[in-house]
Motif scaffolding. Sequence first.
Motif, PDB file in Angstrom:
ATOM      1  N   ALA A 130       0.824  -1.214   0.000  1.00  0.00           N
ATOM      2  CA  ALA A 130       0.000   0.000   0.000  1.00  0.00           C
ATOM      3  C   ALA A 130       0.852   1.254   0.000  1.00  0.00           C
ATOM      4  O   ALA A 130       0.375   2.342  -0.375  1.00  0.00           O
ATOM      5  CB  ALA A 130      -0.924  -0.007   1.214  1.00  0.00           C
ATOM      6  N   LEU A 131       2.111   1.127   0.426  1.00  0.00           N
ATOM      7  CA  LEU A 131       3.024   2.270   0.469  1.00  0.00           C
ATOM      8  C   LEU A 131       3.947   2.310  -0.745  1.00  0.00           C
ATOM      9  O   LEU A 131       4.845   3.151  -0.821  1.00  0.00           O
ATOM     10  CB  LEU A 131       3.857   2.214   1.752  1.00  0.00           C
ATOM     11  N   GLY A 132       3.729   1.411  -1.696  1.00  0.00           N
ATOM     12  CA  GLY A 132       4.522   1.409  -2.919  1.00  0.00           C
ATOM     13  C   GLY A 132       5.901   0.828  -2.764  1.00  0.00           C
ATOM     14  O   GLY A 132       6.811   1.154  -3.531  1.00  0.00           O
ATOM     15  N   ALA A 133       6.083  -0.030  -1.764  1.00  0.00           N
ATOM     16  CA  ALA A 133       7.389  -0.649  -1.526  1.00  0.00           C
ATOM     17  C   ALA A 133       7.219  -2.160  -1.463  1.00  0.00           C
ATOM     18  O   ALA A 133       6.141  -2.668  -1.162  1.00  0.00           O
ATOM     19  CB  ALA A 133       8.002  -0.124  -0.227  1.00  0.00           C
ATOM     20  N   PRO A 134       8.290  -2.903  -1.724  1.00  0.00           N
ATOM     21  CA  PRO A 134       8.192  -4.369  -1.654  1.00  0.00           C
ATOM     22  C   PRO A 134       8.043  -4.845  -0.220  1.00  0.00           C
ATOM     23  O   PRO A 134       8.478  -4.175   0.724  1.00  0.00           O
ATOM     24  CB  PRO A 134       9.509  -4.839  -2.267  1.00  0.00           C
ATOM     25  N   ALA A 135       7.475  -6.020  -0.041  1.00  0.00           N
ATOM     26  CA  ALA A 135       7.286  -6.581   1.296  1.00  0.00           C
ATOM     27  C   ALA A 135       8.611  -6.800   2.005  1.00  0.00           C
ATOM     28  O   ALA A 135       8.663  -6.839   3.238  1.00  0.00           O
ATOM     29  CB  ALA A 135       6.516  -7.897   1.205  1.00  0.00           C
ATOM     30  N   THR A 136       9.690  -6.924   1.221  1.00  0.00           N
ATOM     31  CA  THR A 136      11.026  -7.165   1.777  1.00  0.00           C
ATOM     32  C   THR A 136      11.837  -5.892   1.920  1.00  0.00           C
ATOM     33  O   THR A 136      13.072  -5.940   1.995  1.00  0.00           O
ATOM     34  CB  THR A 136      11.786  -8.149   0.881  1.00  0.00           C
ATOM     35  N   VAL A 137      11.180  -4.742   1.974  1.00  0.00           N
ATOM     36  CA  VAL A 137      11.899  -3.468   1.993  1.00  0.00           C
ATOM     37  C   VAL A 137      12.857  -3.365   3.168  1.00  0.00           C
ATOM     38  O   VAL A 137      13.946  -2.800   3.043  1.00  0.00           O
ATOM     39  CB  VAL A 137      10.903  -2.283   1.977  1.00  0.00           C
ATOM     40  N   VAL A 138      12.490  -3.896   4.328  1.00  0.00           N
ATOM     41  CA  VAL A 138      13.376  -3.878   5.494  1.00  0.00           C
ATOM     42  C   VAL A 138      14.140  -5.197   5.537  1.00  0.00           C
ATOM     43  O   VAL A 138      13.547  -6.264   5.718  1.00  0.00           O
ATOM     44  CB  VAL A 138      12.590  -3.665   6.802  1.00  0.00           C
ATOM     45  N   LYS A 139      15.457  -5.107   5.382  1.00  0.00           N
ATOM     46  CA  LYS A 139      16.292  -6.314   5.346  1.00  0.00           C
ATOM     47  C   LYS A 139      16.411  -6.945   6.722  1.00  0.00           C
ATOM     48  O   LYS A 139      16.369  -8.172   6.870  1.00  0.00           O
ATOM     49  CB  LYS A 139      17.679  -5.941   4.824  1.00  0.00           C
ATOM     50  N   ALA A 140      16.575  -6.122   7.754  1.00  0.00           N
ATOM     51  CA  ALA A 140      16.652  -6.582   9.141  1.00  0.00           C
ATOM     52  C   ALA A 140      16.406  -5.381  10.034  1.00  0.00           C
ATOM     53  O   ALA A 140      16.544  -4.227   9.607  1.00  0.00           O
ATOM     54  CB  ALA A 140      18.007  -7.217   9.444  1.00  0.00           C
ATOM     55  N   ALA A 141      16.044  -5.643  11.295  1.00  0.00           N
ATOM     56  CA  ALA A 141      15.708  -4.555  12.216  1.00  0.00           C
ATOM     57  C   ALA A 141      16.402  -4.750  13.554  1.00  0.00           C
ATOM     58  O   ALA A 141      16.613  -5.883  14.004  1.00  0.00           O
ATOM     59  CB  ALA A 141      14.199  -4.473  12.409  1.00  0.00           C
ATOM     60  N   VAL A 164      15.292 -10.008  13.316  1.00  0.00           N
ATOM     61  CA  VAL A 164      15.126  -8.933  14.292  1.00  0.00           C
ATOM     62  C   VAL A 164      16.116  -9.138  15.436  1.00  0.00           C
ATOM     63  O   VAL A 164      16.228 -10.243  15.971  1.00  0.00           O
ATOM     64  CB  VAL A 164      13.693  -8.900  14.865  1.00  0.00           C
ATOM     65  N   ALA A 165      16.830  -8.072  15.793  1.00  0.00           N
ATOM     66  CA  ALA A 165      17.648  -8.070  17.003  1.00  0.00           C
ATOM     67  C   ALA A 165      16.952  -7.176  18.020  1.00  0.00           C
ATOM     68  O   ALA A 165      16.507  -6.076  17.677  1.00  0.00           O
ATOM     69  CB  ALA A 165      19.053  -7.565  16.715  1.00  0.00           C
ATOM     70  N   ILE A 166      16.828  -7.646  19.233  1.00  0.00           N
ATOM     71  CA  ILE A 166      16.168  -6.905  20.308  1.00  0.00           C
ATOM     72  C   ILE A 166      17.189  -6.669  21.401  1.00  0.00           C
ATOM     73  O   ILE A 166      17.837  -7.607  21.879  1.00  0.00           O
ATOM     74  CB  ILE A 166      14.966  -7.689  20.856  1.00  0.00           C
ATOM     75  N   ALA A 167      17.360  -5.406  21.796  1.00  0.00           N
ATOM     76  CA  ALA A 167      18.381  -5.066  22.778  1.00  0.00           C
ATOM     77  C   ALA A 167      17.810  -4.178  23.865  1.00  0.00           C
ATOM     78  O   ALA A 167      16.908  -3.373  23.622  1.00  0.00           O
ATOM     79  CB  ALA A 167      19.555  -4.362  22.094  1.00  0.00           C
ATOM     80  N   TYR A 168      18.345  -4.330  25.059  1.00  0.00           N
ATOM     81  CA  TYR A 168      17.992  -3.433  26.164  1.00  0.00           C
ATOM     82  C   TYR A 168      19.108  -3.457  27.196  1.00  0.00           C
ATOM     83  O   TYR A 168      19.957  -4.365  27.202  1.00  0.00           O
ATOM     84  CB  TYR A 168      16.657  -3.833  26.797  1.00  0.00           C
ATOM     85  N   GLY A 169      19.125  -2.458  28.073  1.00  0.00           N
ATOM     86  CA  GLY A 169      20.116  -2.395  29.125  1.00  0.00           C
ATOM     87  C   GLY A 169      19.614  -3.057  30.390  1.00  0.00           C
ATOM     88  O   GLY A 169      18.416  -3.006  30.697  1.00  0.00           O
ATOM     89  N   ASP A 170      20.524  -3.666  31.161  1.00  0.00           N
ATOM     90  CA  ASP A 170      20.066  -4.365  32.364  1.00  0.00           C
ATOM     91  C   ASP A 170      19.766  -3.425  33.528  1.00  0.00           C
ATOM     92  O   ASP A 170      19.367  -3.880  34.602  1.00  0.00           O
ATOM     93  CB  ASP A 170      21.059  -5.457  32.772  1.00  0.00           C
ATOM     94  N   LYS A 171      19.907  -2.107  33.302  1.00  0.00           N
ATOM     95  CA  LYS A 171      19.512  -1.123  34.310  1.00  0.00           C
ATOM     96  C   LYS A 171      18.183  -0.450  33.960  1.00  0.00           C
ATOM     97  O   LYS A 171      17.793   0.543  34.578  1.00  0.00           O
ATOM     98  CB  LYS A 171      20.600  -0.052  34.463  1.00  0.00           C
ATOM     99  N   GLU A 172      17.486  -0.967  32.968  1.00  0.00           N
ATOM    100  CA  GLU A 172      16.171  -0.425  32.601  1.00  0.00           C
ATOM    101  C   GLU A 172      15.117  -0.977  33.553  1.00  0.00           C
ATOM    102  O   GLU A 172      15.359  -1.915  34.311  1.00  0.00           O
ATOM    103  CB  GLU A 172      15.842  -0.779  31.154  1.00  0.00           C
ATOM    104  N   SER A 173      13.926  -0.401  33.498  1.00  0.00           N
ATOM    105  CA  SER A 173      12.861  -0.846  34.392  1.00  0.00           C
ATOM    106  C   SER A 173      12.528  -2.310  34.110  1.00  0.00           C
ATOM    107  O   SER A 173      12.630  -2.777  32.969  1.00  0.00           O
ATOM    108  CB  SER A 173      11.604   0.011  34.205  1.00  0.00           C
ATOM    109  N   PRO A 174      12.140  -3.072  35.132  1.00  0.00           N
ATOM    110  CA  PRO A 174      11.781  -4.478  34.920  1.00  0.00           C
ATOM    111  C   PRO A 174      10.699  -4.657  33.858  1.00  0.00           C
ATOM    112  O   PRO A 174      10.710  -5.648  33.122  1.00  0.00           O
ATOM    113  CB  PRO A 174      11.293  -4.929  36.302  1.00  0.00           C
TER     114      PRO A 174
END
Length: 310
Positions: free
Chosen positions: A189-200, A244-254
């Motif tokens: 719908a946005l005029g881009a291929p479904a694979t537009v994002v290679k990784a996040a 997808v890579a998901i990252a956070y710091g161990d001093k963030e809120s639980p």
Amino acid sequence: MGQVGRRSVLAGVGACALLPSLVRAQNVLPDAAQKELDDAYDQRTWAPNAQEVLARQAAASAATRKRIAFMTHAYGTAEDEVLDIFPTETPNAPVHVFVHGGGWRAGTKDDVSFPADLFVPAGVIYVALNFSNLPKVRLPDMVDQIGRAVAWTHKNAKGFGGDPARIFLSGHSSGGHLAAAMLTADWGALGAPATVVKAALCISGIYDLEAPPLIAWPTDATITQAELAAFSPQRQLERIRCPVAIAYGDKESPEFQRQSRDFATGLKDAGQKVDLAVAPGLNHFEILDTLGKPDGFLARLALKQIGVAA
């Protein structure tokens, strides 16, 4: 505002639970429970140096814009619909697009120029997105703006030396949520291929929106039940196809840590390729510093996704 179901949100913090149709202004929670819920999502409660870190990143970004050549382009007609492109001398270079945070209510592209110090020397084009914040627009409008910005980047990549087949996306805090929401977008719908994002790379984000409407959002930042589901990546796992890579710091809120773990577990259970990385000794704001340093925690994750060396 649509109703939200009962579900505990304080992982190890307390017994506060979400109740139907909770809104802060309605005073339907006891003060202590409301404070507990607010604190679970207010990272400044867990990071006393927040203002110092944000000021440092803003100053670093201003210095980056003086040192590294960049171009500002409009991807839409609204005043906020612009993006900064930091090109590299590498031909047909990969492109890294970054979505800034700020609790959906604050921040601009100018706050996040500093990662260009990592990407440009590594032969990667860095793009910092700008978009409107709450309550100027509603959440669906923000998601639409970012989608159009990514589609514009894909369409015009060759014009600024980029490879449209190698577009990578990241975001921090509320930008981590918005970047994750892009992974479920209807790109056709946005005029881009479904694979537009290679990784996040999703950094310190919220991936299920059940709780945020119950805390200190602007009173006119309403979200319907349908929108809550549509823009909660945790509830749209089957639509995500890229690594997808998901990252956070161990001093963030639980609670922020739980959101990241749940998102990673959900993706893994859905058969998606996912990496979960925890930055030792870093809070919600400090972790973003590491995206601008060649040996930084986030820098290593981002460059590994792209397949280049610092």
